[in-house]
Scaffold this active site. Structure first.
Site: not given
Ligand SMILES: Nc1ncnc2c1ncn2[C@@H]1O[C@H](COP(=O)(O)OP(=O)(O)OP(=O)(O)O)[C@@H](O)[C@H]1O
Ligand SMILES: C[C@H](O)[C@H](O)[C@@H](O)C(=O)CO
Ligand SMILES: [Mg+2]
Length: 496
Positions: A12, A14-16, A236-238, A259, A304
């Protein structure tokens, strides 16, 4: 060296695109491309910018080719519940609305006025979140639904754009709260309830299904690797994060910390009994016939927003560092309160909450960050106790994966308050799980159990033990606080 795999992991925030391959029994992971993700208002709704996401995927694939990889396998995972409506001409009818949009905030009450929550939970075993696909479709424009040929979950839509093949992958389909546990199909009553027909969802497929090659049309526009074969992973990413969780032993739980914070365990049979229903636990479908018995917690979404409201003057690492100089638990906060789901200003919402509950108001970035981290730790510890109570056994080990696994103070606080061993990492477990499903489908790895051992041997994992910190008793105080605030929230008004 194994084949070369590409994980497209769209979180939600970042993408990679990550490259993965195994050499000498270890998994190698290389970040090729990263981009910001998020939603923005469009025609009055909070929408994902799906064209931006698609463009970034193609940009990432051009980088893969520039690195010299011409023959890759690719899998796509994204957040759950959200979907794209596709017309009879195969084109998108509108931009996908984000689950953060307010259009469904009253939908559970409306939809369950004549279809009981008991029926829905007994059928689906899925937690009641007001943004589940079921409620989004309930609120969807009926004329648009009538014109809809396909309802595609976001990762399935991306796969459809890339290959022309439309499927509905089950791990993400389960988050709709419309899949029947027993029949393994969309429940007819729930389809009827939202004016959707069975054939508007393409066929259900398992993780590991081959979608085929990226369509020729994209080679006219982008300089892509010669061969890109798309596989439907645990989209689903989870679900991918859980596959990528290097858990061993018997009584383990995961915390996919990004997130959202998703805390739970992996079951071979669903648990949709009275206690699970009461505590709003979910049975999202996992890879390989498992169930992700888990609970959604507001997670680092809160941090965030705090970071953004501080004009991004601090990195996440700097906020965690500032927090570490503050005392934990200066205030108790129900971090899962709906008010934190999408407030106009998160910092002001946190401060208002503390004022309404007659507590010290955090002011500095460090105080605010510690208020969030320490209360997330309390909430995690509380849910681990609930999880153990539902399952009938104490959880011994908690595997924290995702970006949140980088927050050492939160890992230690959680270990101490919950009285469990915490194993932190890998932070890119989602991308790793995405690649693992591709590797199993291609025969490069035999199964997920062996894969988890390879992950544990390939990436740094830090252990945190409960220790003798004076905070363990804090959990009881927090549980009483949650009970009191929930009762007050029901009655409304200030806390005594
Ligand atoms: N070095 C760090 N120190 C502290 N917090 C960090 C660090 N790196 C990442 N984070 C935390 O991790 C969060 C992002 O986690 P992650 O990359 O798993 O999320 P995402 O994959 O972008 O989103 P989603 O949860 O939707 O998959 C950031 O919002 C931040 O709060
Ligand atoms: C809406 C969902 O609960 C959400 O996608 C959650 O599973 C998620 O963002 C995990 O990265
Ligand atoms: Mg993620």
């Amino acid at each position: 060296m194994s084949k070369t795999y590409v994980a497209v992991d769209i979180g939600a925030s970042s993408g990679r695109l990550m490259l993965g391959y195994s050499t000498e029994g270890k998994l190698q992971l290389k970040e090729v491309h990263r981009f910001k993700n998020g939603f923005a208002k469009k025609e009055g709704y909070d929408c994902w910018d799906i064209d931006h996401i698609l463009q970034e995927i193609f940009t990432g694939l051009e980088k893969v080719k520039k690195l010299g990889f011409q023959d890759v396998v690719l899998g796509i995972d994204t957040c759950a519940v959200d979907y794209v409506l596709v017309g009879k001409d195969g084109q998108r009818l509108k931009d996908p609305v984000s689950y953060r949009d307010a259009r469904t905030k009253d939908s559970i009450a409306k939809l369950t006025s004549d279809l009981s929550k008991d029926y829905i939970y007994e059928k689906t075993g899925i937690q009641f979140l007001d943004f589940n696909t079921l409620y989004q479709l309930f609120e969807e424009d009926k004329d648009l639904l009538a014109k809809t040929d396909k309802i595609l979950m976001i990762p399935d839509y991306i796969g459809y754009v890339l290959t022309g093949k439309a499927v509905t992958e089950v791990t993400n389909a389960s988050t709709t709260q419309m899949l029947s546990l027993r029949e393994g199909l969309f429940d007819q009553h729930l389809l009827d309830k939202v004016n959707v027909t069975h054939d508007q969802f393409p066929k259900l497929v398992d993780p590991g299904t081959n979608l085929g090659a990226v369509s020729d049309q994209w080679y006219e526009k982008y300089d892509l690797p010669r061969k890109v074969n798309v596989i439907t992973v645990a989209t689903h990413d989870t679900a991918s994060a859980v596959v990528g969780t290097p858990a061993t032993g018997q009584r383990w739980a995961y915390l996919s910390s990004g997130t959202w914070s998703l805390i739970g365990t992996e079951l071979n049979v669903p648990e949709n009994g009275e206690k699970a229903f009461k505590h709003n636990y979910t049975n999202e479908w996992g890879a390989y016939g498992t169930y992700r018995f888990l609970k959604n917690i507001m997670g680092l979404w809160i941090i965030q927003n705090v970071k953004e409201e501080l004009d991004d003057d601090y990195s996440f690492a700097e906020l965690a560092e500032l927090a570490s100089h503050e005392e934990p638990f200066q205030q108790l906060i129900d971090v899962n309160d709906d008010r934190f789901q999408n407030p106009a200003n998160m910092i002001q919402e946190i401060q208002a909450y503390c004022q309404e509950t007659n507590q010290e108001i955090p002011q500095t970035p460090g105080e605010i960050a510690m208020a969030v981290y320490s209360n997330l730790s309390l909430y995690y510890a509380n849910e681990l106790a609930v999880l153990g109570d539902i399952l009938g056994y104490k959880i011994d080990d908690l595997n924290i994966v995702g970006g949140g696994s980088n927050v050492a103070l939160m890992n230690q606080l959680t270990a101490t308050i919950a009285g469990v061993n915490v194993y932190a990492g890998p932070s890119e477990a989602t991308a790793i799980g995405n690649i693992i499903v591709q590797m199993i489908a291609q025969g490069d790895i035999l199964n997920v159990y062996l894969a988890r051992r390879i992950i544990a041997d390939s990436f740094p994992i830090k252990k945190y033990t409960p220790g003798q910190e004076p905070f363990a008793a804090k959990l009881t105080e927090y549980q009483d606080f949650l009970k009191k605030t929930k009762e007050k929230t029901v009655e409304g008004g200030m806390l005594a």
